[in-house]
Design a protein around this motif. Structure first.
Motif, short mmCIF file in Angstrom:
data_model
loop_
_atom_site.label_atom_id
_atom_site.label_comp_id
_atom_site.label_asym_id
_atom_site.label_seq_id
_atom_site.Cartn_x
_atom_site.Cartn_y
_atom_site.Cartn_z
N ARG A 137 0.84 -1.20 0.00
CA ARG A 137 0.00 0.00 0.00
C ARG A 137 0.88 1.25 0.00
O ARG A 137 1.65 1.46 0.93
CB ARG A 137 -0.89 0.04 1.24
CG ARG A 137 -1.90 -1.07 1.33
CD ARG A 137 -2.66 -0.98 2.64
NE ARG A 137 -3.69 -1.99 2.70
CZ ARG A 137 -4.94 -1.80 2.29
NH1 ARG A 137 -5.31 -0.65 1.82
NH2 ARG A 137 -5.81 -2.79 2.37
N GLY A 138 0.74 2.06 -1.06
CA GLY A 138 1.43 3.34 -1.12
C GLY A 138 2.92 3.28 -0.86
O GLY A 138 3.47 4.13 -0.17
N SER A 139 3.59 2.30 -1.41
CA SER A 139 5.02 2.12 -1.18
C SER A 139 5.79 2.28 -2.48
O SER A 139 5.23 2.20 -3.57
CB SER A 139 5.29 0.74 -0.58
OG SER A 139 4.65 0.62 0.67
N THR A 140 7.10 2.52 -2.36
CA THR A 140 7.96 2.72 -3.51
C THR A 140 8.97 1.58 -3.57
O THR A 140 9.59 1.25 -2.56
CB THR A 140 8.71 4.06 -3.39
OG1 THR A 140 7.75 5.10 -3.28
CG2 THR A 140 9.57 4.30 -4.61
N GLY A 141 9.13 1.01 -4.75
CA GLY A 141 10.09 -0.07 -4.95
C GLY A 141 9.38 -1.30 -5.46
O GLY A 141 8.17 -1.44 -5.33
N GLY A 142 10.13 -2.21 -6.05
CA GLY A 142 9.56 -3.47 -6.51
C GLY A 142 9.22 -4.35 -5.33
O GLY A 142 9.66 -4.10 -4.20
N LEU A 143 8.43 -5.39 -5.55
CA LEU A 143 8.06 -6.30 -4.47
C LEU A 143 9.30 -6.93 -3.86
O LEU A 143 9.49 -6.93 -2.66
CB LEU A 143 7.10 -7.38 -4.95
CG LEU A 143 6.76 -8.47 -3.93
CD1 LEU A 143 6.14 -7.88 -2.66
CD2 LEU A 143 5.84 -9.51 -4.54
N TRP A 144 10.18 -7.50 -4.72
CA TRP A 144 11.40 -8.06 -4.17
C TRP A 144 12.54 -8.02 -5.16
O TRP A 144 12.38 -7.87 -6.35
CB TRP A 144 11.20 -9.45 -3.63
CG TRP A 144 10.72 -10.52 -4.59
CD1 TRP A 144 10.89 -10.58 -5.93
CD2 TRP A 144 9.99 -11.68 -4.22
NE1 TRP A 144 10.33 -11.73 -6.42
CE2 TRP A 144 9.77 -12.41 -5.40
CE3 TRP A 144 9.54 -12.18 -3.01
CZ2 TRP A 144 9.08 -13.62 -5.40
CZ3 TRP A 144 8.86 -13.38 -3.03
CH2 TRP A 144 8.64 -14.08 -4.21
N GLU A 145 13.73 -8.13 -4.60
CA GLU A 145 14.96 -8.21 -5.36
C GLU A 145 15.67 -9.47 -4.89
O GLU A 145 15.89 -9.65 -3.70
CB GLU A 145 15.84 -6.98 -5.07
CG GLU A 145 17.14 -6.98 -5.83
CD GLU A 145 17.95 -5.72 -5.57
OE1 GLU A 145 19.12 -5.72 -5.98
OE2 GLU A 145 17.44 -4.77 -4.96
N LEU A 146 15.95 -10.35 -5.84
CA LEU A 146 16.55 -11.64 -5.50
C LEU A 146 17.93 -11.75 -6.13
O LEU A 146 18.09 -11.49 -7.31
CB LEU A 146 15.68 -12.78 -6.01
CG LEU A 146 14.21 -12.75 -5.58
CD1 LEU A 146 13.44 -13.85 -6.29
CD2 LEU A 146 14.09 -12.89 -4.09
N GLU A 147 18.89 -12.13 -5.33
CA GLU A 147 20.24 -12.37 -5.83
C GLU A 147 20.60 -13.80 -5.46
O GLU A 147 20.77 -14.11 -4.28
CB GLU A 147 21.24 -11.41 -5.20
CG GLU A 147 20.99 -9.96 -5.56
CD GLU A 147 22.00 -9.03 -4.90
OE1 GLU A 147 23.17 -9.43 -4.72
OE2 GLU A 147 21.60 -7.91 -4.56
N ALA A 148 20.66 -14.67 -6.44
CA ALA A 148 21.03 -16.08 -6.25
C ALA A 148 20.06 -16.83 -5.33
O ALA A 148 20.47 -17.68 -4.55
CB ALA A 148 22.46 -16.19 -5.72
N ALA A 149 18.78 -16.51 -5.41
CA ALA A 149 17.79 -17.24 -4.63
C ALA A 149 17.53 -18.59 -5.28
O ALA A 149 17.53 -18.71 -6.50
CB ALA A 149 16.49 -16.45 -4.53
N VAL A 150 17.31 -19.60 -4.47
CA VAL A 150 17.01 -20.93 -4.98
C VAL A 150 15.62 -20.94 -5.60
O VAL A 150 15.40 -21.41 -6.69
CB VAL A 150 17.12 -21.98 -3.85
CG1 VAL A 150 16.63 -23.33 -4.32
CG2 VAL A 150 18.55 -22.06 -3.35
N SER A 151 14.64 -20.38 -4.87
CA SER A 151 13.28 -20.29 -5.39
C SER A 151 12.53 -19.18 -4.66
O SER A 151 12.88 -18.82 -3.54
CB SER A 151 12.53 -21.62 -5.19
OG SER A 151 12.36 -21.87 -3.80
N ALA A 152 11.51 -18.66 -5.33
CA ALA A 152 10.70 -17.61 -4.72
C ALA A 152 9.27 -17.74 -5.25
O ALA A 152 9.06 -17.81 -6.45
CB ALA A 152 11.26 -16.25 -5.05
#
Length: 166
Positions: A137-152
């Protein structure tokens, strides 16, 4: 813990309200951090190796200089509900940042928060992430940033008047 209410906390490095090995919050507990700052590094409210919460983790007005404006977790994060309001990070992960941690969150609600150079959730180093539902709600930025995650995975994601900065 049965009740934690922390306000106006400050740490020069990490864990504005607390640095703990393991944070366990039972289903009848109250966990609230309002106004916490980790000026230089990580975990505006909490820096922990493991978080196991069967109650809401309520984080408001928390800030980290680099990652994890609300929470910074290094091994395991299992939470029923995380509510992050007006949390910011100098780099990424305004609500939650993990390093090599496996993450299972039932619901995360992020309101009026900003990953100043990135996302609301940041994960590095082989993490497996499962989120039942995410509401932004009313936030700035992407939902997530993943670096070398196995799964999301996210079961349901809803955004209300949020904007992604690139």
């Amino acid at each position: 813990l049965s009740e934690v209410r922390a306000t106006d906390c400050f740490a020069q490095d990490s864990g504005g309200a607390m640095v703990v090995d393991q944070l366990t919050v039972t289903d009848t507990a109250i966990f609230s951090v309002v106004g916490a700052l980790a000026r230089d590094i990580h975990g505006g409210a909490v820096m922990a190796r493991t978080v196991e919460a069967n109650a809401t983790l309520a984080l408001e007005d928390c800030e980290a200089g680099k990652y994890g404006g609300g929470l910074y977790v290094t091994e395991l994060c299992e939470a029923v509900h995380i509510a992050a309001t007006n949390c910011t990070s100098g780099r990424s992960g305004a609500a939650l940042a993990t390093v090599g941690a496996n993450v299972s969150v039932g619901t995360i609600v992020v309101a009026a928060s900003a990953g100043l150079a990135g996302s609301l959730i940041h994960s590095v180093g082989g993490s497996a992430i499962a989120i039942g539902s995410a509401e932004i709600r009313g936030s700035t930025g992407g939902l997530w940033e993943l670096e070398a995650a196995v799964s999301a995975t996210v079961g349901t994601a809803v955004a209300h008047r949020s904007e992604e900065r690139r």
